[in-house]
Design a protein around this motif. Structure first.
Motif, short mmCIF file in Angstrom:
data_model
loop_
_atom_site.label_atom_id
_atom_site.label_comp_id
_atom_site.label_asym_id
_atom_site.label_seq_id
_atom_site.Cartn_x
_atom_site.Cartn_y
_atom_site.Cartn_z
N VAL A 67 38.43 1.62 30.42
CA VAL A 67 37.23 1.92 29.65
C VAL A 67 36.07 2.05 30.63
N ILE A 68 35.38 3.18 30.55
CA ILE A 68 34.18 3.39 31.35
C ILE A 68 33.00 3.50 30.39
N TYR A 69 32.03 2.62 30.57
CA TYR A 69 30.84 2.65 29.73
C TYR A 69 29.88 3.70 30.28
N THR A 70 29.33 4.50 29.39
CA THR A 70 28.44 5.59 29.78
C THR A 70 27.16 5.53 28.97
N GLN A 71 26.11 6.11 29.50
CA GLN A 71 24.85 6.21 28.78
C GLN A 71 24.82 7.47 27.92
N ASP A 72 25.70 8.43 28.23
CA ASP A 72 25.67 9.71 27.52
C ASP A 72 27.08 10.29 27.45
N CYS A 73 27.80 9.96 26.40
CA CYS A 73 29.18 10.40 26.22
C CYS A 73 29.27 11.93 26.11
N LEU A 74 28.35 12.54 25.39
CA LEU A 74 28.38 14.00 25.21
C LEU A 74 28.18 14.72 26.54
N ARG A 75 27.24 14.26 27.35
CA ARG A 75 27.00 14.86 28.67
C ARG A 75 28.25 14.76 29.54
N ASP A 76 28.85 13.55 29.58
CA ASP A 76 30.02 13.36 30.43
C ASP A 76 31.21 14.18 29.91
N PHE A 77 31.39 14.24 28.60
CA PHE A 77 32.46 15.04 28.01
C PHE A 77 32.31 16.51 28.43
N CYS A 78 31.12 17.08 28.25
CA CYS A 78 30.89 18.49 28.60
C CYS A 78 31.10 18.74 30.08
N ASN A 79 30.62 17.84 30.92
CA ASN A 79 30.77 17.98 32.36
C ASN A 79 32.25 17.96 32.76
N LEU A 80 33.01 17.00 32.24
CA LEU A 80 34.43 16.89 32.58
C LEU A 80 35.22 18.08 32.04
N LYS A 81 34.93 18.50 30.82
CA LYS A 81 35.64 19.63 30.23
C LYS A 81 35.36 20.91 31.02
N ARG A 82 34.11 21.10 31.41
CA ARG A 82 33.72 22.28 32.19
C ARG A 82 34.48 22.32 33.53
N GLN A 83 34.78 21.16 34.07
CA GLN A 83 35.49 21.09 35.35
C GLN A 83 37.00 21.17 35.19
N GLY A 84 37.48 21.25 33.95
CA GLY A 84 38.90 21.45 33.73
C GLY A 84 39.72 20.19 33.55
N PHE A 85 39.07 19.05 33.32
CA PHE A 85 39.83 17.84 33.08
C PHE A 85 40.53 17.91 31.73
N GLN A 86 41.68 17.26 31.65
CA GLN A 86 42.45 17.24 30.41
C GLN A 86 41.81 16.25 29.45
N MET A 87 41.11 16.79 28.46
CA MET A 87 40.45 15.95 27.46
C MET A 87 41.45 15.64 26.36
N VAL A 88 41.60 14.38 26.04
CA VAL A 88 42.53 13.94 25.01
C VAL A 88 41.88 13.99 23.64
N SER A 89 40.58 13.73 23.60
CA SER A 89 39.85 13.76 22.33
C SER A 89 38.44 14.25 22.55
#
Length: 121
Positions: A67-89
């Motif tokens: 578990v990684i605590y973040t201040q901005d889940c939406l920002r991190d989700f978009c950044n990781l998805k844009r970089q091609g990470f396999q998003m599970v949800s």
């Protein structure tokens, strides 16, 4: 801040350098210190809320759930998805806050959690 007690997670990795760079550059963790554990230097990374992630070198490891605590889940989700990470949800509202899951470069299932207090609204 909802994280009111000291919390350490340990993540076993084959090499500590690359995972440390990933968690610092992609998810905003900060290096807090290096601890000598079992004769090996182990970086301790601090999340914005004071929780820590210790990386411990271990040659034979299985993928883990962290578990990684973040201040901005939406920002991190978009950044990781844009970089091609396999998003599970996709980000969703859960009891403890806004969450999403992805696989890090080493196959660990990582839950991003932006803690929210819905009763305070």
């Amino acid at each position: 801040m909802m994280a009111d007690k000291l919390n350490y997670q340990v993540l076993f990795v084959k090499d500590t350098r690359l995972p440390a760079i990933f968690f610092i550059e992609e998810l905003g963790l900060e290096i807090e210190e290096d601890l000598l554990v079992g004769g090996k230097m182990c970086p301790v990374l601090r999340m914005f809320n004071g929780h820590r992630l210790m990386l411990v070198k271990h040659e034979q490891k299985d993928p883990e759930v962290i578990v990684i605590y973040t201040q901005d889940c939406l920002r991190d989700f978009c950044n990781l998805k844009r970089q091609g990470f396999q998003m599970v949800s996709v980000p969703s509202y859960e009891k403890r806050g806004l969450t999403c899951e992805f696989y890090d470069p080493w196959g660990n299932l990582t839950l991003l959690l932006e803690e929210r207090d819905y009763e305070d609204a």
